[in-house]
Design a protein around this motif. Structure first.
Motif, PDB file in Angstrom:
ATOM      1  N   GLN A   1       5.864  48.139 -10.169  1.00 18.02           N
ATOM      2  CA  GLN A   1       4.486  47.804 -10.340  1.00 18.02           C
ATOM      3  C   GLN A   1       3.908  47.537  -9.031  1.00 18.02           C
ATOM      4  O   GLN A   1       2.723  47.653  -8.630  1.00 18.02           O
ATOM      5  N   GLY A   2       4.637  47.095  -8.007  1.00 19.05           N
ATOM      6  CA  GLY A   2       4.027  46.615  -6.566  1.00 19.05           C
ATOM      7  C   GLY A   2       5.194  45.746  -5.954  1.00 19.05           C
ATOM      8  O   GLY A   2       5.982  45.319  -6.648  1.00 19.05           O
ATOM      9  N   LYS A   3       4.956  45.268  -4.851  1.00 17.07           N
ATOM     10  CA  LYS A   3       6.080  44.421  -4.093  1.00 17.07           C
ATOM     11  C   LYS A   3       5.298  43.380  -3.429  1.00 17.07           C
ATOM     12  O   LYS A   3       4.375  43.231  -3.576  1.00 17.07           O
ATOM     13  N   ASN A   4       6.154  42.666  -2.742  1.00 15.39           N
ATOM     14  CA  ASN A   4       5.671  41.273  -2.033  1.00 15.39           C
ATOM     15  C   ASN A   4       5.173  40.594  -3.346  1.00 15.39           C
ATOM     16  O   ASN A   4       4.337  39.466  -3.045  1.00 15.39           O
ATOM     17  N   GLN A   5       6.113  40.386  -4.376  1.00 18.42           N
ATOM     18  CA  GLN A   5       5.947  39.275  -5.468  1.00 18.42           C
ATOM     19  C   GLN A   5       6.829  38.847  -6.190  1.00 18.42           C
ATOM     20  O   GLN A   5       7.733  39.219  -5.681  1.00 18.42           O
ATOM     21  N   TYR A   6       6.736  37.830  -7.068  1.00 15.51           N
ATOM     22  CA  TYR A   6       8.035  37.673  -7.868  1.00 15.51           C
ATOM     23  C   TYR A   6       7.317  37.331  -9.462  1.00 15.51           C
ATOM     24  O   TYR A   6       6.319  37.406  -9.667  1.00 15.51           O
ATOM     25  N   ALA A   7       8.380  37.386 -10.298  1.00 15.63           N
ATOM     26  CA  ALA A   7       8.342  37.305 -11.780  1.00 15.63           C
ATOM     27  C   ALA A   7       9.264  36.753 -12.282  1.00 15.63           C
ATOM     28  O   ALA A   7      10.561  36.917 -11.965  1.00 15.63           O
ATOM     29  N   PHE A   8       9.193  36.245 -13.596  1.00 17.65           N
ATOM     30  CA  PHE A   8      10.329  35.516 -14.365  1.00 17.65           C
ATOM     31  C   PHE A   8      10.588  36.304 -15.429  1.00 17.65           C
ATOM     32  O   PHE A   8       9.624  36.969 -15.932  1.00 17.65           O
ATOM     33  N   TYR A   9      11.814  36.508 -15.871  1.00 20.65           N
ATOM     34  CA  TYR A   9      12.242  37.439 -16.810  1.00 20.65           C
ATOM     35  C   TYR A   9      11.246  36.938 -18.380  1.00 20.65           C
ATOM     36  O   TYR A   9      10.887  37.892 -18.787  1.00 20.65           O
ATOM     37  N   ASN A  10      11.166  35.673 -18.586  1.00 20.68           N
ATOM     38  CA  ASN A  10      10.589  35.230 -20.029  1.00 20.68           C
ATOM     39  C   ASN A  10       9.109  35.735 -19.693  1.00 20.68           C
ATOM     40  O   ASN A  10       8.245  36.164 -20.794  1.00 20.68           O
ATOM     41  N   GLN A  11       8.287  35.596 -18.668  1.00 16.14           N
ATOM     42  CA  GLN A  11       6.967  36.337 -18.424  1.00 16.14           C
ATOM     43  C   GLN A  11       7.067  37.566 -18.359  1.00 16.14           C
ATOM     44  O   GLN A  11       5.903  38.148 -19.182  1.00 16.14           O
ATOM     45  N   LEU A  12       7.751  38.513 -18.005  1.00 19.45           N
ATOM     46  CA  LEU A  12       7.452  39.803 -18.189  1.00 19.45           C
ATOM     47  C   LEU A  12       7.798  40.302 -19.778  1.00 19.45           C
ATOM     48  O   LEU A  12       7.131  41.223 -20.235  1.00 19.45           O
ATOM     49  N   ALA A  13       8.688  39.463 -20.291  1.00 16.93           N
ATOM     50  CA  ALA A  13       8.816  39.689 -21.790  1.00 16.93           C
ATOM     51  C   ALA A  13       7.723  39.543 -22.713  1.00 16.93           C
ATOM     52  O   ALA A  13       7.409  40.145 -23.831  1.00 16.93           O
ATOM     53  N   ASP A  14       6.997  38.523 -22.403  1.00 16.50           N
ATOM     54  CA  ASP A  14       5.657  37.756 -23.135  1.00 16.50           C
ATOM     55  C   ASP A  14       4.427  38.657 -22.672  1.00 16.50           C
ATOM     56  O   ASP A  14       3.391  38.650 -23.369  1.00 16.50           O
ATOM     57  N   ASP A  15       4.384  38.970 -21.381  1.00 10.40           N
ATOM     58  CA  ASP A  15       2.839  39.156 -20.713  1.00 10.40           C
ATOM     59  C   ASP A  15       2.987  40.874 -20.887  1.00 10.40           C
ATOM     60  O   ASP A  15       3.572  41.520 -20.227  1.00 10.40           O
ATOM     61  N   ASN A  16       1.922  41.371 -21.447  1.00 14.60           N
ATOM     62  CA  ASN A  16       1.736  42.674 -21.979  1.00 14.60           C
ATOM     63  C   ASN A  16       0.934  43.470 -20.620  1.00 14.60           C
ATOM     64  O   ASN A  16       1.106  44.591 -20.396  1.00 14.60           O
ATOM     65  N   ALA A  17       0.765  42.689 -19.399  1.00 15.04           N
ATOM     66  CA  ALA A  17       0.211  43.135 -18.105  1.00 15.04           C
ATOM     67  C   ALA A  17       1.280  43.856 -17.530  1.00 15.04           C
ATOM     68  O   ALA A  17       0.990  44.727 -16.496  1.00 15.04           O
ATOM     69  N   PHE A  18       2.517  43.491 -17.950  1.00 11.71           N
ATOM     70  CA  PHE A  18       3.607  44.074 -17.082  1.00 11.71           C
ATOM     71  C   PHE A  18       4.309  45.112 -17.999  1.00 11.71           C
ATOM     72  O   PHE A  18       4.172  45.236 -19.188  1.00 11.71           O
ATOM     73  N   PHE A  19       4.918  46.251 -17.210  1.00 12.27           N
ATOM     74  CA  PHE A  19       5.644  47.146 -17.888  1.00 12.27           C
ATOM     75  C   PHE A  19       6.869  46.739 -18.863  1.00 12.27           C
ATOM     76  O   PHE A  19       7.167  45.826 -18.242  1.00 12.27           O
ATOM     77  N   PRO A  20       7.043  47.334 -19.918  1.00 13.44           N
ATOM     78  CA  PRO A  20       8.132  46.943 -20.427  1.00 13.44           C
ATOM     79  C   PRO A  20       9.574  47.030 -20.064  1.00 13.44           C
ATOM     80  O   PRO A  20       9.529  47.860 -18.819  1.00 13.44           O
ATOM     81  N   MET A  21      10.496  46.343 -20.194  1.00 13.68           N
ATOM     82  CA  MET A  21      11.874  46.136 -19.391  1.00 13.68           C
ATOM     83  C   MET A  21      12.524  47.630 -19.512  1.00 13.68           C
ATOM     84  O   MET A  21      12.329  48.143 -20.960  1.00 13.68           O
ATOM     85  N   VAL A  22      13.089  48.311 -19.003  1.00 12.06           N
ATOM     86  CA  VAL A  22      13.911  49.502 -18.821  1.00 12.06           C
ATOM     87  C   VAL A  22      15.345  49.230 -18.867  1.00 12.06           C
ATOM     88  O   VAL A  22      16.001  48.675 -17.940  1.00 12.06           O
ATOM     89  N   GLU A  23      15.843  49.267 -20.007  1.00 16.13           N
ATOM     90  CA  GLU A  23      17.568  48.919 -20.063  1.00 16.13           C
ATOM     91  C   GLU A  23      18.201  49.823 -19.472  1.00 16.13           C
ATOM     92  O   GLU A  23      18.063  51.047 -19.098  1.00 16.13           O
ATOM     93  N   GLY A  24      19.203  49.196 -18.672  1.00 15.55           N
ATOM     94  CA  GLY A  24      19.935  49.913 -17.807  1.00 15.55           C
ATOM     95  C   GLY A  24      19.547  50.262 -16.424  1.00 15.55           C
ATOM     96  O   GLY A  24      20.245  50.524 -15.519  1.00 15.55           O
ATOM     97  N   ALA A  25      18.126  49.595 -16.090  1.00 10.14           N
ATOM     98  CA  ALA A  25      17.536  49.960 -14.925  1.00 10.14           C
ATOM     99  C   ALA A  25      18.120  48.795 -14.017  1.00 10.14           C
ATOM    100  O   ALA A  25      18.188  47.563 -14.582  1.00 10.14           O
ATOM    101  N   SER A  26      18.175  48.916 -12.777  1.00  8.50           N
ATOM    102  CA  SER A  26      18.723  47.951 -12.018  1.00  8.50           C
ATOM    103  C   SER A  26      18.142  48.040 -10.469  1.00  8.50           C
ATOM    104  O   SER A  26      17.861  49.098  -9.954  1.00  8.50           O
ATOM    105  N   ALA A  27      17.828  46.784  -9.864  1.00  7.31           N
ATOM    106  CA  ALA A  27      17.216  46.893  -8.443  1.00  7.31           C
ATOM    107  C   ALA A  27      18.171  46.490  -7.466  1.00  7.31           C
ATOM    108  O   ALA A  27      18.082  46.600  -6.226  1.00  7.31           O
ATOM    109  N   VAL A  28      19.548  46.281  -8.052  1.00  4.79           N
ATOM    110  CA  VAL A  28      20.291  45.750  -6.936  1.00  4.79           C
ATOM    111  C   VAL A  28      21.451  46.975  -6.499  1.00  4.79           C
ATOM    112  O   VAL A  28      21.956  47.423  -7.425  1.00  4.79           O
TER     113      VAL A  28
END
Length: 760
Positions: free
Chosen positions: A541-568
């Motif tokens: 969605q953009g960079k230079n930010q932080y997010a909590f896992y539970n916030q992403l799960a509950d907040d519709n403003a974020f894209f849904p989690m993509v199973e199997g995707a990894s940033a590492v």
């Protein structure tokens, strides 16, 4: 009575008069030494000191008085320079007439008597014959040879038993004809003088003697004997000894072997680095070898209970529990125990020891003693810890590597039911930095960035590198998610404050995914995956930010989690040296030196960057003196665990210290590469070996073809094989540093010259 008989011994007559005639204790006491030894043969009793002697004399005085009829002249002989022996015979009349023999030892300095023996003078020649007859029946009953001898110069033998003859190997006839009845002739000449001195010393304290000396048998074989005897006088005043001889050669041999064994033990103890100890379980007595003080420096406890006392600060609490368990196992009869424990020294510094104990059992198989060794393993422990830390940490950032970070976090989650935060930090567009400015510049940025992150967290928090530009932070036992959110903002701000200068300014940011752990699920991979998912969605969605896992799960403003995707990304780019990157490294070094306001500080920073990038032990610069006769270590950077040598390497003479051949090591390109320093000249090995160097690479600093010093890279951990690409990079770095360093030294000389001209 004729008193003139006592003219030679004026104090003997007053003693006899006071004792037997006047019963005058006051007069008698003035003639006796306060430590008087008094021997009465009837009854056979010994009395010590004036108190006991007075009680004895008074008991005799109340019985009857004697009248002194006459005396014989005293017989006197010197025992040594201070004491003499006096024998006198007195005829006394009371209820009946009888003779007494007084044997006295007088202190010639004070004139007082320190030994008195009173004996009835009833021994006759017939009695001597009876004693001689009795001696022939004694060998079977007595454990040694019996003899009587006079206390004269040859020690004239009076009687000998059959066992005495068996012991010496002589017959009585041979003793008479060959030895002339001299007991002295049997004493080994090496021992006679000492034996005589010892006899006189013992007679100062009583009539009994006990000696050890070598006796020569008929076959000239020396044997060790124990001589126990009593000093006596007969009715004619002759001084003699009644003695028994016991062969103690075997005991002496055993004692000598024991002495040598103890000596060997002492030699070993003085040479060993180990501490030997012994614990007497019954008495709780604990003894240590002297080198205890060498390691720990303070007086040691003499009991196990003293060591286990909680007031004793020599142990860490957990180490005291370990030692208590070790003692319990010894008391239980365990045959052998080996363990490790930590003790404080006198400076309160911990020292590791390996303890090995063997338990001794009695015939009932019960433990009676424990013998053990304490071996100092502190250096080995520290070395092992350093190797472990090196294996656990990323060499560039000194963060834990991915495997170690995972293990430490999993151990914490499994044992501590606390609330924690797991962060994954990814540097945004870091590939642009590497591609634009080169990996060496990228490494410098990572060192700076990770240093700033480390300053934001506690020492107990876990920081790890999990990819080329991805990092992990695990905050232990935090009160709420607000603290994790605060730290995430501080990390982002720290990145925004880093500026990268080249031809243009680049801004580098980071993104952070956070998962708050729960005691209900103590699984590292579970929480790492959720923090990774949060990071992936954030970067989408953009960079230079932080997010909590539970916030992403509950907040519709974020894209849904993509199973199997990894940033590492698991690959750490800076660990891989790309070919053909020499121009980029050269450009980085040149620009950094060109823009430097403080050249010496900049050079020091470059040495650290190069050292960490190539993971060498030591990077340094040696500069020549103006006449090129000496060189001095002027710059140095050392990796973790490598001791600095800069202060030890000043004013090194090429001629005296390096035997004038050191510069011959450099080839026509000004390069000196040595995989094994043992292949060098002995003088060079003597200089390099104390620095723990195994391999080295050095490049000459040259000024118009004239050697002015050199830049070096040492490897102290193992013999290193440098590939050509690494050698090319280091050679270029050395050349660039040489140019700026020579320029700086030339400017310094010009300034010094200007200053001196102004002074004039």
């Amino acid at each position: 009575m004729n008193n003139s008989e006592f003219s030679g011994e004026p104090q003997v007559f007053p003693l006899i008069q006071a004792l037997f005639v006047d019963n005058d204790w006051t007069r008698l006491e003035s003639l006796l030494d306060e430590n008087i030894q008094w021997h009465a043969t009837e009854p056979c009793r010994d009395y010590s000191g004036l108190g006991q002697v007075r009680d004895h004399i008074e008991s005799q005085m109340h019985r009857h008085r004697e009248t002194l009829i006459c005396t014989t002249a005293p017989v006197s002989s010197a025992l040594d320079e201070r004491y003499r022996l006096i024998t006198v015979k007195a005829l006394m009349q009371g209820k009946d007439c009888h003779s007494l023999i007084l044997t006295l030892i007088q202190d010639q300095e004070s004139g007082k008597f320190c030994f008195v023996q009173v004996s009835p003078a009833q021994i006759t020649s017939a009695a001597y014959q009876n004693q001689e007859l009795a001696l022939t029946f004694l060998p079977d009953q007595m454990p040694g040879g019996i003899f009587h001898c006079l206390f004269d110069e040859p020690l004239t033998l009076l009687q000998t038993s059959d066992s005495f003859l068996q012991l010496t190997g002589y017959t009585r006839e041979e003793i008479r004809t060959e030895l002339h009845n001299s007991f002295r002739a049997l004493i080994d000449p090496r021992d006679y003088e000492n034996t005589l001195v010892e006899v006189r010393e013992q007679l100062r304290h009583g009539c009994d003697k006990e000696l050890q000396f070598r006796l020569l048998r008929k076959n000239a074989e020396p044997i060790w004997v124990l001589d126990k005897g009593r000093y006596l006088q007969d009715e004619w005043g002759r001084q003699y000894f009644c003695c028994i001889l016991v062969d103690i050669s075997e005991s002496k041999r055993i004692a000598e072997e024991f002495r040598l064994s103890l000596q060997r033990y002492e030699i070993i103890m003085n040479q060993t680095q180990d501490i030997i100890f012994e614990w007497n379980i019954a008495t709780d007595e604990l003894t240590f070898s002297e080198n205890w003080k060498q390691y720990l420096g303070y007086p040691l406890q003499t009991t196990v209970s003293g060591l286990l006392d909680e007031k004793n600060t020599n142990f860490y609490p957990e180490q005291r529990s370990l030692f208590a368990d070790l003692c319990r196992r010894i008391r239980a009869g365990q045959a052998y125990i080996e363990d490790e424990l930590q003790l404080h020294d006198i400076h309160r510094q911990p020292n590791w020891f390996r303890i090995r104990v063997t338990t001794q059992l009695d015939e009932n198989q019960k433990p009676i003693k424990a013998i053990g060794i304490l071996s100092n393993i502190d250096e080995d422990k520290q070395r092992a810890q350093k190797l472990l830390e090196k294996a656990q940490r990323d060499p560039l950032t000194q963060y834990y590597n991915k495997e170690t970070a995972q293990t430490l976090i999993q151990d914490w989650l499994s044992t501590q039911p606390a609330q924690n935060a797991l962060m994954i930090i990814d540097i945004d567009d870091f590939k642009i930095v590497n591609d634009t400015l080169g990996h060496l510049f990228g490494d410098a940025f990572l060192i700076e960035a990770t240093s700033r992150i480390r300053q934001l967290f506690r020492s107990e928090d876990i920081l790890g590198r999990v990819g080329g530009d991805e990092f992990l932070v695990f905050m232990k036992n935090i009160p709420d998610r607000e603290l994790a959110e605060k730290k995430a903002r501080q990390i982002i701000e720290a990145f925004q404050s880093i500026e990268l200068h080249n031809q243009k300014i680049l801004k580098v940011s980071c993104s952070i995914g956070i998962a708050m752990t729960s005691p209900a699920n103590p699984n590292f991979h579970y929480w790492f995956h959720r923090a990774d998912q949060a990071l992936y969605s954030m970067k989408s969605q953009g960079k230079n930010q932080y997010a909590f896992y539970n916030q992403l799960a509950d907040d519709n403003a974020f894209f849904p989690m993509v199973e199997g995707a990894s940033a590492v990304n698991a690959r750490i780019d800076s660990n891989l040296l790309k070919k053909y990157e020499t121009p980029r490294i050269s450009e980085f070094i040149f620009n950094k030196l060109y823009e430097a306001q403080d050249l010496e500080r900049c050079i020091q920073e470059i040495l650290e960057i190069i050292g960490r990038h190539f993971d060498v032990s030591r990077v340094y610069i040696f500069e020549n003196s103006d006449d090129d006769q000496y060189c001095t270590n002027t710059f140095e950077w050392c990796n973790e665990g490598i001791p600095p040598e800069k202060e030890n390497l000043r004013h090194i003479s090429y001629e005296d210290d390096l035997e004038g051949r050191y510069l011959a090591n450099f080839d026509e390109n000004g390069l000196f590469y040595c995989q094994d320093i043992q292949s060098l000249d002995p003088a060079q090995v003597r200089l390099l070996e104390p620095q723990k160097i195994k391999s080295l690479l050095q490049c000459l600093i040259q000024d118009r073809g004239r050697p002015r010093g050199y830049i070096g890279f040492d490897e102290c951990r193992e013999k290193r094989l440098w590939d050509q690409e690494q050698i090319n990079v280091l050679t270029y770095v050395a050349e660039i540093l040489s140019v700026f360093l020579l320029k700086k030294r030339a400017e310094d000389r010009i300034q010094q010259l200007e200053s001196s001209l102004k002074v004039k």
